[in-house]
Write a protein that holds these residues in place. Structure first.
Motif, mmCIF file in Angstrom:
data_model
loop_
_atom_site.group_PDB
_atom_site.id
_atom_site.type_symbol
_atom_site.label_atom_id
_atom_site.label_comp_id
_atom_site.label_asym_id
_atom_site.label_seq_id
_atom_site.Cartn_x
_atom_site.Cartn_y
_atom_site.Cartn_z
ATOM 1 N N LYS A 150 -6.654 -8.206 -7.160
ATOM 2 C CA LYS A 150 -6.360 -7.703 -5.822
ATOM 3 C C LYS A 150 -5.974 -8.848 -4.894
ATOM 4 C CE LYS A 150 -9.471 -3.719 -6.217
ATOM 5 N NZ LYS A 150 -9.789 -3.919 -7.633
ATOM 6 N N PRO A 194 0.417 -2.517 -5.301
ATOM 7 C CA PRO A 194 -0.756 -2.411 -6.178
ATOM 8 C C PRO A 194 -0.779 -1.044 -6.827
ATOM 9 C CG PRO A 194 -1.402 -2.152 -3.882
ATOM 10 C CD PRO A 194 0.052 -2.532 -3.881
ATOM 11 N N TRP A 203 0.827 -1.209 0.000
ATOM 12 C CA TRP A 203 0.000 0.000 0.000
ATOM 13 C C TRP A 203 0.860 1.257 0.000
ATOM 14 C CZ3 TRP A 203 -4.316 -0.961 4.211
ATOM 15 C CH2 TRP A 203 -5.315 -1.780 3.663
ATOM 16 N N LEU A 250 -0.055 -10.522 -4.359
ATOM 17 C CA LEU A 250 -0.211 -9.940 -5.684
ATOM 18 C C LEU A 250 0.719 -10.675 -6.640
ATOM 19 C CD1 LEU A 250 -0.237 -6.110 -4.854
ATOM 20 C CD2 LEU A 250 -2.197 -7.485 -5.581
ATOM 21 N N THR A 253 -9.056 -9.503 0.150
ATOM 22 C CA THR A 253 -9.801 -8.253 -0.014
ATOM 23 C C THR A 253 -11.272 -8.364 0.388
ATOM 24 O OG1 THR A 253 -8.297 -7.501 -1.765
ATOM 25 C CG2 THR A 253 -10.462 -6.453 -1.659
ATOM 26 N N TYR A 268 -7.708 1.710 -7.129
ATOM 27 C CA TYR A 268 -6.539 1.664 -8.004
ATOM 28 C C TYR A 268 -6.851 2.058 -9.445
ATOM 29 C CZ TYR A 268 -4.788 -0.701 -3.918
ATOM 30 O OH TYR A 268 -4.445 -0.999 -2.625
ATOM 31 N N TRP A 283 -8.688 -0.436 3.307
ATOM 32 C CA TRP A 283 -9.147 -1.577 2.513
ATOM 33 C C TRP A 283 -10.342 -1.177 1.653
ATOM 34 C CZ3 TRP A 283 -7.029 -5.877 1.058
ATOM 35 C CH2 TRP A 283 -6.088 -6.537 1.853
#
Length: 313
Positions: A175, A169, A144, A269, A179, A244, A239
């Protein structure tokens, strides 16, 4: 028709069960949350802990070394301790700042209306740079922290000398598998507030390929700030609010030389995103390190430090 009715019935039952579970466990969760962790960081006795006051927050950070500035931004649920192996390696040529942004470490947020989205986190980066007198710096962000750094570089290209993205990301693409756990109403609150030290430790181990490196000290150092209610609340908001699509659409606006670094064994990822990012960002290169997980700089410090030192030289 029967299968559709059955699916609806299953969904209703699941919703009812979740409501019952929430009614029973939420009071326990918030009581648990309030206890926090009594662990006192040993890491902060070995480094110089600093604070700088702004209208947005009282930022906690560490600073080491001399030379051109490099700002390190940790991933979600982590803090400056995550850079314990990186900062000394870069300090031979750089003044290295490891900052805790809102929801991280020991930074105290002043604004109750803080949005915990990409624009807000970008604003926090700008506020910190202004507060410590940096008009322009190299920025390295993990996970993040990389997404926040990426958005900042898109919005303020004149302030970013070089950019390093570690397992970050930024694409409107696949994702992290967990998530839905945090983005689902009620379930996300339960998952966040019922995260014990043991559950947190399992999550951290999942970001490493070399899990023997996740010692009890590592867990204690990382979990203590995360256990604080304000940091947990910010973590959950992130979250749900990080979009994105905003970073994806702005990739061509980045002017800084960029290194995209990824662990080949990243289970959060896929490493394929490293190559996709590098193809979309002007003047970007990519390296995927075998035998390394999502937290690549902690999982494989020697390889990561060599690459960062060479890139930032």
């Amino acid at each position: 028709m029967k299968s559709r009715m059955l699916s609806k019935r299953v969904a209703l039952i699941a919703t009812a069960l979740l409501a019952v579970l929430t009614a029973v466990t939420v009071p326990i969760a918030y009581a648990w949350e309030g206890l926090g962790s009594s662990y006192q960081s040993q890491y902060l006795t070995r480094v110089e802990s600093r604070y700088v006051e702004t209208d947005l927050a009282r930022f906690h950070y560490t600073r080491i070394g001399t030379g051109s500035p490099v700002v390190l931004i940790a991933g979600g649920g982590l803090w400056g301790y995550s850079w314990r192996d990186v900062a000394p390696a870069l300090a031979a040529e750089h003044t290295v700042y490891a900052v805790d942004l809102p929801s991280q470490g020991f930074t105290e947020l002043h604004r109750e209306d803080f949005a915990y989205d990409l624009p807000a986190m970008s604003e926090a980066i700008a506020a910190f740079l202004d507060a410590v007198g940096l008009d322009r710096a190299a920025i390295a962000g993990h996970s993040w922290g990389g997404a926040w750094s990426l958005y900042f570089a898109e919005q303020h290209p004149e302030r970013v000398e070089q950019l390093v993205l570690l397992d970050s990301p930024g694409l409107d693409a696949e994702k992290a598998p967990v998530t839905p756990l945090f983005t689902t109403p009620l379930l996300g609150e339960l998952a966040t507030n019922l995260t014990t030290r043991s559950f947190y430790a399992d999550s951290i181990r999942g970001t490493f390929h070399n899990q023997h490196l996740v010692t009890e000290e590592v867990i204690d150092e990382l979990y203590a700030p995360f256990s604080q209610p304000a940091n947990r609340d910010g973590f959950l908001s992130l979250w749900r609010n990080l979009d994105y699509r905003l970073t994806d659409v702005g990739l061509t606006r980045i002017t800084a030389p960029t290194l995209v670094l990824w662990g080949a064994q990243d289970t959060w990822l896929p490493a394929s995103q490293a190559h996709q990012l590098a193809r979309r960002i002007p003047n970007a290169t990519t390296t995927v390190l075998p035998g390394c997980g999502h937290t690549v700089h902690e999982d494989c410090p020697a390889q990561t430090n060599a690459l960062l030192t060479a890139f930032l030289h």
